[in-house]
Design an enzyme around this catalytic site. Structure first.
Site, PDB file in Angstrom:
ATOM      1  N   CYS A 155       0.844  -1.202   0.000  1.00 16.75           N
ATOM      2  CA  CYS A 155       0.000   0.000   0.000  1.00 16.75           C
ATOM      3  C   CYS A 155       0.877   1.249   0.000  1.00 16.75           C
ATOM      4  CB  CYS A 155      -0.925  -0.020   1.202  1.00 16.75           C
ATOM      5  SG  CYS A 155      -2.097  -1.393   1.199  1.00 16.75           S
ATOM      6  N   ARG A 179      -0.867   3.950  -2.470  1.00 15.91           N
ATOM      7  CA  ARG A 179      -1.909   3.707  -3.460  1.00 15.91           C
ATOM      8  C   ARG A 179      -3.281   3.629  -2.814  1.00 15.91           C
ATOM      9  NH1 ARG A 179      -3.838  -1.400  -3.185  1.00 15.91           N
ATOM     10  NH2 ARG A 179      -2.560  -2.926  -2.078  1.00 15.91           N
ATOM     11  N   SER A 180      -3.328   3.137  -1.567  1.00 14.51           N
ATOM     12  CA  SER A 180      -4.591   2.856  -0.899  1.00 14.51           C
ATOM     13  C   SER A 180      -4.394   2.967   0.608  1.00 14.51           C
ATOM     14  CB  SER A 180      -5.044   1.430  -1.269  1.00 14.51           C
ATOM     15  OG  SER A 180      -6.183   1.041  -0.542  1.00 14.51           O
ATOM     16  N   ASN A 181      -5.378   3.586   1.290  1.00 10.08           N
ATOM     17  CA  ASN A 181      -5.232   3.759   2.737  1.00 10.08           C
ATOM     18  C   ASN A 181      -6.580   3.681   3.437  1.00 10.08           C
ATOM     19  OD1 ASN A 181      -5.002   6.067   5.177  1.00 10.08           O
ATOM     20  ND2 ASN A 181      -3.322   4.619   5.064  1.00 10.08           N
ATOM     21  N   ILE A 221     -13.031   4.682   3.689  1.00  8.71           N
ATOM     22  CA  ILE A 221     -13.625   4.167   4.919  1.00  8.71           C
ATOM     23  C   ILE A 221     -14.483   2.971   4.520  1.00  8.71           C
ATOM     24  CG2 ILE A 221     -15.215   4.624   6.824  1.00  8.71           C
ATOM     25  CD1 ILE A 221     -14.432   7.582   6.636  1.00  8.71           C
ATOM     26  N   TYR A 222     -14.250   1.829   5.158  1.00 16.34           N
ATOM     27  CA  TYR A 222     -15.014   0.629   4.808  1.00 16.34           C
ATOM     28  C   TYR A 222     -16.467   0.754   5.262  1.00 16.34           C
ATOM     29  CZ  TYR A 222     -10.846  -1.742   3.190  1.00 16.34           C
ATOM     30  OH  TYR A 222      -9.732  -2.084   2.471  1.00 16.34           O
ATOM     31  N   ALA A 279     -10.476  -5.499   6.945  1.00 12.33           N
ATOM     32  CA  ALA A 279     -10.675  -6.075   5.614  1.00 12.33           C
ATOM     33  C   ALA A 279      -9.369  -6.732   5.183  1.00 12.33           C
ATOM     34  CB  ALA A 279     -11.081  -4.990   4.628  1.00 12.33           C
TER      35      ALA A 279
END
Length: 280
Positions: A155, A179-181, A221-222, A279
């Site tokens: 990430c 790339r993703s957080n 945010i999941y 996740a």
């Protein structure tokens, strides 16, 4: 005075909840097997001036900084992808969820890529030979490694360093690209990890730390965290001057610095912890 990180944290949570978009086909899943969809925004960038005491850590919930920093040692000092080293040496357990095919590893990722490409040794040599070069880059994005084994793609995958000389002092700046957080869980963990790495490299040369710039392409945010997000928005920030200090002598070799050399000073936080189903 409100911590800058708290202002940014609340701003991003509010922006995601009010203006974010929902993901389509999601790769991660929750512990119950359901797909982990998320609401997200893109292209977020913030800069913290460490010399002014601007550290990227929130007071709205406790951030496990010590274990976060230990991951940096696992990746960049041990240069390992072996889970038993992370668990036995550093007592960090939660990476086991990303074990690949009972190999006791996370695949050829992170530390394995650092070791294979001799990234830290090359970076330190580049900075020693010419601190003002513009090629001081750590890249964990290695397609050959990705093709070789399964595993979570990194990430936080790209880190760049630059120096500035002001009067008789040299300051090391750092830019982290992610790339993703996962905004609620990992945001401040990742940021503080790489501030620690920045401090280790600066210490190796006897330099000061300067600015830390944090760019995230997908900040999310999941969909099982919306209530926790609203709770965080309703919390009051705790005024405090947080400082991460590296208690190692200037010009201590990068590989001789230890996790216990780091000290988190004056960190106050809301003690009411929130639960998150990660996740994977």
């Amino acid at each position: 005075m409100t911590n800058k990180a708290d202002i940014i944290f609340k701003r991003n949570i509010k922006e995601i909840l009010e203006n974010g978009v929902m993901s389509g086909d999601a790769r991660p899943v929750y512990s119950n097997g359901r797909k982990a969809h998320s609401k997200y925004i893109t292209q977020i960038c913030d800069t913290y001036d460490l010399q002014k005491g601007e550290f990227p850590i929130t007071t709205l919930r406790q951030i496990p900084v010590k274990s976060a920093i230990k991951e940096i040692f696992w990746i960049y000092q041990d240069q390992s992808n072996k889970l038993n080293i992370l668990e036995d040496k550093y007592k960090v357990k939660y990476w086991r969820a990303w074990e690949v095919d009972n190999t006791n590893t996370i695949g050829e990722r992170y530390g394995a890529v650092v070791k294979k490409n001799k990234i830290i040794d090359k970076l330190l040599k580049e900075l020693e030979d010419n601190p003002w070069n513009r090629r001081n880059i750590i890249s964990l994005w290695d397609y050959k490694s990705f093709e070789k084994t399964d595993g979570l793609l990194p990430c936080a995958y790209n880190t760049m360093f630059d120096v500035r000389k002001i009067e008789d002092k040299i300051y090391l700046d750092c830019t982290l690209t992610q790339r993703s957080n996962d905004m609620l869980v990992a945001h401040h963990i990742n940021a503080m990890q790489y501030v620690a790495l920045q401090m280790m490299i600066a210490c190796h040369f006897g330099w000061e730390v300067g600015k830390f710039c944090y760019f995230i392409n997908n900040l999310h945010i999941y969909d099982n965290q919306f209530e926790q997000a609203k709770e965080l928005l309703n919390r009051d920030a705790i005024p405090c001057k947080v400082e991460l200090k590296l208690n190692a002598k200037p010009k201590t070799n990068f590989y001789d610095i230890k996790p216990e050399d780091f000290e988190l000073i004056n960190y106050k936080y809301n003690p009411n912890q929130l639960k998150f189903d990660l996740a994977i």
